[in-house]
Design an enzyme around this catalytic site. Sequence first.
Site, PDB file in Angstrom:
ATOM      1  N   ASP A   1       5.180  -5.128   6.031  1.00 39.40           N
ATOM      2  CA  ASP A   1       5.725  -6.449   6.392  1.00 39.40           C
ATOM      3  C   ASP A   1       5.654  -7.457   5.240  1.00 39.40           C
ATOM      4  O   ASP A   1       6.549  -8.293   5.092  1.00 39.40           O
ATOM      5  CB  ASP A   1       5.055  -6.994   7.663  1.00 39.40           C
ATOM      6  CG  ASP A   1       3.545  -7.059   7.540  1.00 39.40           C
ATOM      7  OD1 ASP A   1       2.990  -6.492   6.584  1.00 39.40           O
ATOM      8  OD2 ASP A   1       2.912  -7.687   8.415  1.00 39.40           O
TER       9      ASP A   1
ATOM     10  N   GLY B   1       0.836  -1.205   0.000  1.00 36.75           N
ATOM     11  CA  GLY B   1       0.000   0.000   0.000  1.00 36.75           C
ATOM     12  C   GLY B   1       0.864   1.245   0.000  1.00 36.75           C
ATOM     13  O   GLY B   1       1.897   1.284   0.660  1.00 36.75           O
TER      14      GLY B   1
ATOM     15  N   THR C   1       4.436   2.427   5.658  1.00 39.46           N
ATOM     16  CA  THR C   1       3.037   1.986   5.726  1.00 39.46           C
ATOM     17  C   THR C   1       2.316   2.852   6.744  1.00 39.46           C
ATOM     18  O   THR C   1       2.893   3.196   7.775  1.00 39.46           O
ATOM     19  CB  THR C   1       2.923   0.499   6.121  1.00 39.46           C
ATOM     20  OG1 THR C   1       1.582   0.215   6.512  1.00 39.46           O
ATOM     21  CG2 THR C   1       3.834   0.101   7.261  1.00 39.46           C
TER      22      THR C   1
ATOM     23  N   ASP D   1       0.054   2.028   8.673  1.00 44.18           N
ATOM     24  CA  ASP D   1      -0.477   1.272   9.815  1.00 44.18           C
ATOM     25  C   ASP D   1       0.386   1.308  11.081  1.00 44.18           C
ATOM     26  O   ASP D   1      -0.092   0.943  12.157  1.00 44.18           O
ATOM     27  CB  ASP D   1      -0.682  -0.200   9.415  1.00 44.18           C
ATOM     28  CG  ASP D   1      -1.776  -0.347   8.377  1.00 44.18           C
ATOM     29  OD1 ASP D   1      -2.659   0.524   8.329  1.00 44.18           O
ATOM     30  OD2 ASP D   1      -1.736  -1.318   7.600  1.00 44.18           O
TER      31      ASP D   1
ATOM     32  N   ARG E   1      -6.004  -3.090  10.222  1.00 43.64           N
ATOM     33  CA  ARG E   1      -6.529  -4.463  10.257  1.00 43.64           C
ATOM     34  C   ARG E   1      -6.017  -5.209  11.472  1.00 43.64           C
ATOM     35  O   ARG E   1      -6.732  -5.987  12.083  1.00 43.64           O
ATOM     36  CB  ARG E   1      -6.117  -5.230   8.989  1.00 43.64           C
ATOM     37  CG  ARG E   1      -7.083  -5.048   7.850  1.00 43.64           C
ATOM     38  CD  ARG E   1      -6.505  -5.623   6.585  1.00 43.64           C
ATOM     39  NE  ARG E   1      -5.222  -4.974   6.288  1.00 43.64           N
ATOM     40  CZ  ARG E   1      -4.560  -5.070   5.160  1.00 43.64           C
ATOM     41  NH1 ARG E   1      -5.037  -5.810   4.203  1.00 43.64           N
ATOM     42  NH2 ARG E   1      -3.426  -4.449   4.959  1.00 43.64           N
TER      43      ARG E   1
ATOM     44  N   ASP F   1       2.615  -0.749  11.965  1.00 46.19           N
ATOM     45  CA  ASP F   1       2.507  -2.101  12.531  1.00 46.19           C
ATOM     46  C   ASP F   1       3.781  -2.922  12.354  1.00 46.19           C
ATOM     47  O   ASP F   1       3.734  -4.148  12.285  1.00 46.19           O
ATOM     48  CB  ASP F   1       1.320  -2.840  11.888  1.00 46.19           C
ATOM     49  CG  ASP F   1       1.464  -2.938  10.366  1.00 46.19           C
ATOM     50  OD1 ASP F   1       2.377  -2.310   9.808  1.00 46.19           O
ATOM     51  OD2 ASP F   1       0.651  -3.650   9.748  1.00 46.19           O
TER      52      ASP F   1
HETATM   53  P1  ATP Z   1       0.852  -2.679   3.607  1.00 45.43           P
HETATM   54  O1  ATP Z   1       1.224  -2.758   5.066  1.00 45.43           O
HETATM   55  O2  ATP Z   1       0.658  -1.271   3.170  1.00 45.43           O
HETATM   56  O3  ATP Z   1      -0.250  -3.603   3.205  1.00 45.43           O
HETATM   57  P2  ATP Z   1       2.738  -4.632   2.640  1.00 45.43           P
HETATM   58  O4  ATP Z   1       4.150  -4.520   2.201  1.00 45.43           O
HETATM   59  O5  ATP Z   1       2.496  -5.458   3.875  1.00 45.43           O
HETATM   60  O6  ATP Z   1       2.166  -3.145   2.785  1.00 45.43           O
HETATM   61  P3  ATP Z   1       1.568  -6.685   0.951  1.00 45.43           P
HETATM   62  O7  ATP Z   1       0.523  -6.569  -0.104  1.00 45.43           O
HETATM   63  O8  ATP Z   1       1.332  -7.603   2.072  1.00 45.43           O
HETATM   64  O9  ATP Z   1       1.853  -5.184   1.434  1.00 45.43           O
HETATM   65  O10 ATP Z   1       2.944  -7.127   0.256  1.00 45.43           O
HETATM   66  C1  ATP Z   1       3.436  -6.425  -0.871  1.00 45.43           C
HETATM   67  C2  ATP Z   1       4.036  -7.392  -1.856  1.00 45.43           C
HETATM   68  O11 ATP Z   1       5.098  -8.125  -1.236  1.00 45.43           O
HETATM   69  C3  ATP Z   1       3.074  -8.489  -2.337  1.00 45.43           C
HETATM   70  O12 ATP Z   1       2.272  -8.041  -3.408  1.00 45.43           O
HETATM   71  C4  ATP Z   1       4.023  -9.575  -2.786  1.00 45.43           C
HETATM   72  O13 ATP Z   1       4.525  -9.312  -4.064  1.00 45.43           O
HETATM   73  C5  ATP Z   1       5.164  -9.436  -1.766  1.00 45.43           C
HETATM   74  N1  ATP Z   1       4.942 -10.432  -0.706  1.00 45.43           N
HETATM   75  C6  ATP Z   1       4.103 -10.363   0.345  1.00 45.43           C
HETATM   76  N2  ATP Z   1       4.124 -11.484   1.075  1.00 45.43           N
HETATM   77  C7  ATP Z   1       5.011 -12.318   0.462  1.00 45.43           C
HETATM   78  C8  ATP Z   1       5.484 -13.643   0.704  1.00 45.43           C
HETATM   79  N3  ATP Z   1       5.038 -14.359   1.735  1.00 45.43           N
HETATM   80  N4  ATP Z   1       6.391 -14.175  -0.144  1.00 45.43           N
HETATM   81  C9  ATP Z   1       6.833 -13.457  -1.194  1.00 45.43           C
HETATM   82  N5  ATP Z   1       6.433 -12.204  -1.493  1.00 45.43           N
HETATM   83  C10 ATP Z   1       5.536 -11.632  -0.683  1.00 45.43           C
END
Ligand code: ATP
Length: 357
Positions: free
Chosen positions: A136, A44, A159, A161, A205, A163
């Site tokens: 994360d 995000g 992010t 959040d 969340r 978190d």
């Molecule tokens: P936000 O906190 O804003 O949601 P985020 O980094 O946690 O940000 P995610 O959508 O969970 O957002 O992860 C971003 C991208 O990281 C995913 O679209 C994917 O490409 C990669 N990713 C997430 N989890 C995994 C995983 N377990 N293994 C490999 N790649 C991952």
Amino acid sequence: MKSLNLLTENVIVFLPIRLLRSITIDLILMTHKIENIAVLTSGGDAPGMNAAIRAVVRACSYYEVNCYGVYKGYEGLIDNEIEQLNARSVRNIINKGGTFLKSARSKEFRTEEGRKKAYENLIKNQIDALIVIGGDGSFTGALKLSEEFNFPVIGIPGTIDNDINGTDYTIGYDTALNTVVEAIDKIRDTASSHNRLFLIEVMGRDAGDIALNAGIGAGAEEILIPEENMGVDRLIDSLKKSKHTGKTSSIIVVAEGDKSGKNIFELGEYVEEHLEDYEVRVSVLGHIQRGGPPSCYDRVLASKLGVGAVEALLDGKDKIMVGIVHKKVTIVPLTDSLEKRKQKHDQLIKVADITSV
Ligand code: ATP
């Protein structure tokens, strides 16, 4: 990093800036072989990501290494959407929300084949290390890439959040808080003009940081967070008590992941059924919480973490996250950043209870 800090904190007073800069660069270049660094934003978007990219690009320029921007997060890495950036490529973006490199959620990167394609493009572009700005999920992906292909990565927490374990604040959180407080202030005008009770859903969340802090800051009567389950009946009791003490309108802030077992609209209906005196309205703030120009705090945080990430890479660090702890730029292993946060909200919950009597 330590030697750098010593230099910048203690010697800057005595040495001309140019001399200090060349000594610092020489010291760093002696210890590293990194010449090309890539940066991407993933997950995000969050206000302040642009400021973080800018700081990474300019730190690369300062330390005389090449910087490459990867468009659309891991998706762009897989599709080889990579472009060299220089200090001027990032002009006039410190004040902009979103991310000019774009962000994406890539399904393909979750697979080993996807990460192999990403790695091959990094090698094709002669990139030596990758900086990932995200949450994360993005860090989990970065760690996998790093472990599978022995490729250096560094995470910057971006992010709204807040978190992520190992940093007091994430980039974007402060701006989101201010956006939420401003929105609630406006809703309060309507609530008090019509004797209405508003349930306002905010992002979070798994973490109640936005709900609790913005709730206290905007004077909410009740705050529901994922970490605590106050139970809907206690909520109704509490609202009835407030009504008896003379309150004519109320604001309830609800984090997305609250544990009431009802979505915000079901919760609204339940409250209306049990509190006849109030007209209940529901407002979901949604994506406005991600947008807008970053606050000064987020711009400064992003700048510190962007510079910190490049310095850490040049200092030979790998698989770490650069965060802020007690106002100091700190590094923690990426694995630690992925652990569950040991966040205690007790004090804030007490303050919220006391100030909403
Ligand atoms: P936000 O906190 O804003 O949601 P985020 O980094 O946690 O940000 P995610 O959508 O969970 O957002 O992860 C971003 C991208 O990281 C995913 O679209 C994917 O490409 C990669 N990713 C997430 N989890 C995994 C995983 N377990 N293994 C490999 N790649 C991952």
